[in-house]
Design a protein around this motif. Structure first.
Motif, PDB file in Angstrom:
ATOM      1  N   LYS A  95       2.563  15.586  51.953  1.00  0.00           N
ATOM      2  CA  LYS A  95       2.112  16.966  52.127  1.00  0.00           C
ATOM      3  C   LYS A  95       1.953  17.348  53.598  1.00  0.00           C
ATOM      4  O   LYS A  95       2.057  18.522  53.954  1.00  0.00           O
ATOM      5  N   PHE A 155      11.159  23.494  51.767  1.00  0.00           N
ATOM      6  CA  PHE A 155      12.016  23.659  50.598  1.00  0.00           C
ATOM      7  C   PHE A 155      12.971  24.835  50.776  1.00  0.00           C
ATOM      8  O   PHE A 155      13.411  25.450  49.809  1.00  0.00           O
ATOM      9  N   HIS A 183      12.993  15.050  49.730  1.00  0.00           N
ATOM     10  CA  HIS A 183      12.937  15.891  48.539  1.00  0.00           C
ATOM     11  C   HIS A 183      12.903  15.041  47.273  1.00  0.00           C
ATOM     12  O   HIS A 183      12.207  15.381  46.304  1.00  0.00           O
ATOM     13  N   TRP A 228       9.388  13.638  47.011  1.00  0.00           N
ATOM     14  CA  TRP A 228       8.480  14.708  46.605  1.00  0.00           C
ATOM     15  C   TRP A 228       8.665  15.020  45.123  1.00  0.00           C
ATOM     16  O   TRP A 228       7.691  15.217  44.387  1.00  0.00           O
ATOM     17  N   GLN A 262       9.198  24.313  44.878  1.00  0.00           N
ATOM     18  CA  GLN A 262       9.337  23.064  45.630  1.00  0.00           C
ATOM     19  C   GLN A 262      10.743  22.485  45.438  1.00  0.00           C
ATOM     20  O   GLN A 262      11.712  23.122  45.800  1.00  0.00           O
ATOM     21  N   THR A 263      10.874  21.292  44.883  1.00  0.00           N
ATOM     22  CA  THR A 263      12.199  20.667  44.783  1.00  0.00           C
ATOM     23  C   THR A 263      13.088  21.315  43.726  1.00  0.00           C
ATOM     24  O   THR A 263      14.284  21.031  43.680  1.00  0.00           O
TER      25      THR A 263
END
Length: 491
Positions: free
Chosen positions: A170, A176, A194, A197, A288-289
């Protein structure tokens, strides 16, 4: 040892190409050293894996150079056309590229294909000339361990690690956004981060955005029908270039309705990002991903959306798309996003075509005819297909006599005629239909790519219907859902 030297050479080449693919534009790129380590390690892994399979060091070296060069060229092609580097989730698009090669591979220069075939042929012949080497058990075991490293990383990334590891992830400046993360960490460093994560946080994300309710709260019997049109690759080309407009109906509506720019962070592709954002009200970046391909998440679970909003208030919800329903797995995704019925190409194939695809004019005309009959309020989401690139010389009869932008404009004309038919029928029969139109992304035309720095990636949107005030409002795609809810449901 010769094999070790070759492995180091491939690692160094991977590092160099990784650096060159997205050069550092800042004075200090402190995290790119991490990307260098990842790229070098990936090169060593690639050589070790192929050597384990072939047991031919020279052939393995040549194949590695070829594969790295191919990856570098693919990344450069994507940057040139889409202004975005390769990301780890592009692996999910590989299946679509193979199934629908014309939508992907035809953007590459024609001359590349005979060269690629020749190189592959020479590689196959070359491998057969090199003598097979029988390595001892120790070396083969070492190669096997190196080969299994990605598997170990995959397993470990899916485990719930310590709180300190999560906090470390974090603390990294991950956005992203492909261009920013590739700039900070290099493409290979970005891809690994990525992946890590994704393994750590995907479950938390999925739980935070699932569908909250499917119960109908009340029937909206007096509500008007809603026709939401996602116009494939649509833009007002005349506003971006010096070309004369070929969409008089749309231009007139855009000037005298609630309309504006739809500000996108992508261009030339990624229909599913715009589609997802408009339907759900969730910005792809917030996923996010999953940001690079939101439908990879939407196919796994039901999610709050505009369609579910309308279902809960008594609307019928239907989606039409004149393409294979398996593309982007819309046959799974759209029901998860609240559409009670999804109509794909097999049910729309009787409509007139414009070249390879169903005509926008025919599709829009059929849509307004469909909405002229039901008494229950209906939400029809229309995803057009005709203007999808590439705009090749065999696009339609006579296309070989036109330039690329002229071929594209023929599809704009078709859409505009269809929009005129929609408007005429609504006005003549006083149909209770509100219409919202937006472009999913700018087209990947060469004339636009050459002048990319002179304008942003916005596409136009407009909303017309009864009691819809005029005005200009620039929106992000995720805010369009809320605007529609406010006007359709008066929420």
């Amino acid at each position: 040892m010769l094999e070790l030297f070759f492995a180091l050479m491939v690692g160094a080449l991977a590092l160099l190409l990784n650096r060159l693919s997205i050069p550092c534009q800042d004075k200090v790129c402190s995290y790119r050293l991490f990307g260098d380590v990842v790229a070098f390690s990936a090169g060593v892994w690639l050589y070790s894996t192929i050597l384990l399979l072939l047991s031919r060091p020279y052939a393995t070296l040549i194949i590695c150079v070829f594969l790295l060069g191919l990856l570098f060229a693919g990344n450069q092609l994507k940057v040139r056309i889409l202004n975005e580097p390769l990301v780890f989730s592009d692996i999910f698009l590989a299946g679509y590229a193979i199934r629908y090669p014309r939508l992907y591979f035809m953007y590459a220069p024609v001359w590349i294909w005979p060269i690629l075939i020749l190189v592959i042929f020479l590689l196959v012949v070359g491998v057969s000339f090199e003598e097979f080497i029988q390595y001892d058990l120790i070396l083969r075991s070492l190669l096997l361990l190196i080969t299994l490293v990605p598997l170990f990383i995959t397993v470990i990334s899916r485990l719930t690690w310590s709180k300190s590891f999560r906090e470390k992830l974090k603390s990294l400046p991950l956005t992203f956004l492909a261009n920013q993360d590739a700039q900070s960490f290099t493409p290979m460093g970005m891809s690994l981060l990525h992946c890590l994560w994704h393994g750590q946080f995907r479950s938390l994300l999925k739980n935070s955005i699932h569908l909250q309710s499917q119960k109908k709260s009340f029937n909206c019997e007096q509500c008007r029908h809603l026709l939401l049109i996602q116009a494939e690759s649509f833009c007002q080309l005349s506003k971006l270039t010096e070309r004369k407009s070929v969409t008089p109906v749309f231009d007139a509506l855009w000037d005298r309705t609630l309309s504006g720019k739809l500000r996108l962070d992508w261009t030339g592709a990624y229909t599913m990002r715009t589609e997802f954002a408009v339907l759900t009200g969730v910005a792809p970046k917030a996923l996010q991903t999953y940001a690079f391909d939101p439908y990879q998440l939407a196919r796994q679970q039901c999610m709050n959306s505009l369609a579910w909003d309308l279902v809960q208030r008594g609307f019928n919800t239907v989606a039409w798309h004149p393409n294979d329903g398996r593309f982007f797995e819309r046959n799974i995704v759209l029901p998860h996003l609240g559409f009670e019925k999804f109509v794909e190409l097999s049910e729309l194939s009787s409509l007139r075509r414009m070249g390879r695809y169903v005509s926008d004019e025919a599709l829009l005309t059929e849509a307004v005819n469909y909405l002229s009959h039901p008494k229950q309020p209906t939400f029809l989401f229309l995803i057009t297909m005709e203007a999808h690139g590439p705009w090749l010389r065999d696009r339609f009869e006579g296309a070989q006599l036109l330039t690329e932008e002229e071929r594209y404009e023929e599809h704009l004309k078709s859409f505009d005629r269809g929009l005129g038919n929609v408007l005429d029928k609504i006005q003549k029969e006083d149909l209770p239909i509100d219409v919202v139109i937006y472009g999913d992304h700018l087209p990947g035309l060469e004339i636009l790519r050459q002048n990319r720095e002179t304008f942003d990636s916005s596409t136009p949107w407009l909303y017309f219907g009864k009691d819809i005030e005029e005005g200009k409002v620039n929106l992000k795609p995720e805010t369009l859902r809320e605007l529609i809810r406010e006007r359709v449901l008066r929420l």
